[in-house]
Motif scaffolding. Sequence first.
Motif, PDB file in Angstrom:
ATOM      1  N   SER A   1       0.811  -1.196   0.000  1.00 27.23           N
ATOM      2  CA  SER A   1       0.000   0.000   0.000  1.00 27.23           C
ATOM      3  C   SER A   1       0.852   1.258   0.000  1.00 27.23           C
ATOM      4  O   SER A   1       0.606   2.173  -0.731  1.00 27.23           O
ATOM      5  N   HIS A   2       1.858   1.298   0.866  1.00 27.98           N
ATOM      6  CA  HIS A   2       2.711   2.469   0.892  1.00 27.98           C
ATOM      7  C   HIS A   2       4.094   2.112   1.377  1.00 27.98           C
ATOM      8  O   HIS A   2       4.284   1.155   2.091  1.00 27.98           O
TER       9      HIS A   2
ATOM     10  N   LYS B   1      -5.741   4.185  -2.159  1.00 29.10           N
ATOM     11  CA  LYS B   1      -6.280   2.930  -1.639  1.00 29.10           C
ATOM     12  C   LYS B   1      -5.333   2.309  -0.613  1.00 29.10           C
ATOM     13  O   LYS B   1      -4.123   2.271  -0.816  1.00 29.10           O
ATOM     14  N   THR B   2      -5.924   1.818   0.475  1.00 28.79           N
ATOM     15  CA  THR B   2      -5.169   1.057   1.460  1.00 28.79           C
ATOM     16  C   THR B   2      -5.115  -0.403   1.007  1.00 28.79           C
ATOM     17  O   THR B   2      -5.715  -0.762  -0.007  1.00 28.79           O
ATOM     18  N   SER B   3      -4.456  -1.225   1.785  1.00 31.40           N
ATOM     19  CA  SER B   3      -4.358  -2.649   1.440  1.00 31.40           C
ATOM     20  C   SER B   3      -5.713  -3.340   1.415  1.00 31.40           C
ATOM     21  O   SER B   3      -5.903  -4.325   0.707  1.00 31.40           O
ATOM     22  N   THR B   4      -6.674  -2.825   2.183  1.00 31.09           N
ATOM     23  CA  THR B   4      -8.019  -3.411   2.180  1.00 31.09           C
ATOM     24  C   THR B   4      -8.883  -2.867   1.045  1.00 31.09           C
ATOM     25  O   THR B   4     -10.018  -3.286   0.880  1.00 31.09           O
TER      26      THR B   4
ATOM     27  N   TYR C   1      -7.537   5.823   2.033  1.00 28.26           N
ATOM     28  CA  TYR C   1      -6.830   6.301   3.213  1.00 28.26           C
ATOM     29  C   TYR C   1      -7.278   7.723   3.535  1.00 28.26           C
ATOM     30  O   TYR C   1      -7.302   8.587   2.668  1.00 28.26           O
TER      31      TYR C   1
ATOM     32  N   ALA D   1      -1.449   1.148  10.022  1.00 29.44           N
ATOM     33  CA  ALA D   1      -0.889   0.127   9.146  1.00 29.44           C
ATOM     34  C   ALA D   1       0.038  -0.769   9.950  1.00 29.44           C
ATOM     35  O   ALA D   1       0.799  -0.296  10.793  1.00 29.44           O
TER      36      ALA D   1
ATOM     37  N   ASN E   1      -6.052  -1.082   8.842  1.00 28.31           N
ATOM     38  CA  ASN E   1      -6.619  -1.449   7.546  1.00 28.31           C
ATOM     39  C   ASN E   1      -5.601  -1.348   6.411  1.00 28.31           C
ATOM     40  O   ASN E   1      -5.968  -1.326   5.247  1.00 28.31           O
ATOM     41  N   ASP E   2      -4.313  -1.275   6.765  1.00 27.94           N
ATOM     42  CA  ASP E   2      -3.294  -1.063   5.747  1.00 27.94           C
ATOM     43  C   ASP E   2      -2.028  -1.835   6.113  1.00 27.94           C
ATOM     44  O   ASP E   2      -1.850  -2.234   7.265  1.00 27.94           O
ATOM     45  N   ARG E   3      -1.161  -2.024   5.140  1.00 26.15           N
ATOM     46  CA  ARG E   3       0.116  -2.685   5.359  1.00 26.15           C
ATOM     47  C   ARG E   3       1.239  -1.654   5.422  1.00 26.15           C
ATOM     48  O   ARG E   3       1.234  -0.678   4.691  1.00 26.15           O
TER      49      ARG E   3
END
Length: 190
Positions: free
Chosen positions: A34-35, A110-113, A117, A125, A151-153
């Motif tokens: 994701s980031h 977009k987040t990993s889910t 964001y 994350a 909700n994110d990596r």
Amino acid sequence: MTCRKRRSAALLSLSLGLLILAGCSTTPPPSTVSHVPPEEGHYRTDGPGLHPPANLASIPDAVPRKEPLNKFANRPYTALGKVYVPDLSNKPYKVQGLASWYGRKFHNQKTSTGELYDMYGMTGASTTLPLPCYVRVTNLANRKSVVVRVNDRGPFKSDRVIDLTYTAAWKLGFVNQGTAWVEVERVFPE
């Protein structure tokens, strides 16, 4: 050629070789990561954006609720050459380490889910916690605490345990420092 000139030529060749290799490196595809963490000091230019909410203190913490795990964001994945395997065991989780925050560079991305964001929300994350889940983050220097929905990596720096939104970092009192020593504890719905 003098010894000094040979050493300078060797250093120049080594530097050029490293630059060429760096240009050949790859980053993980967007669907995997994701980031990527900002460079040190980047936090100084990464927030709060032009129109932050009037009263960040009034933004409520996340409230833990039962949610199904995201079927895509909980698979093993690779980021920056390291393999991560999410822990789906539902065991208690408590760890201490550095927290960082990410802001407007990723705002509305977009987040990993797959959610967008929101740097003014109360999310975070983690590299291996199940997505989504909830954690209480406590700044160990000032004892301030918040609950965020993970909700994110990320963050993909070996010395970091969690990445937070701008608002969560602001509430914990470390926006200006960029990082803080925290305790992260998983919390479950009542």
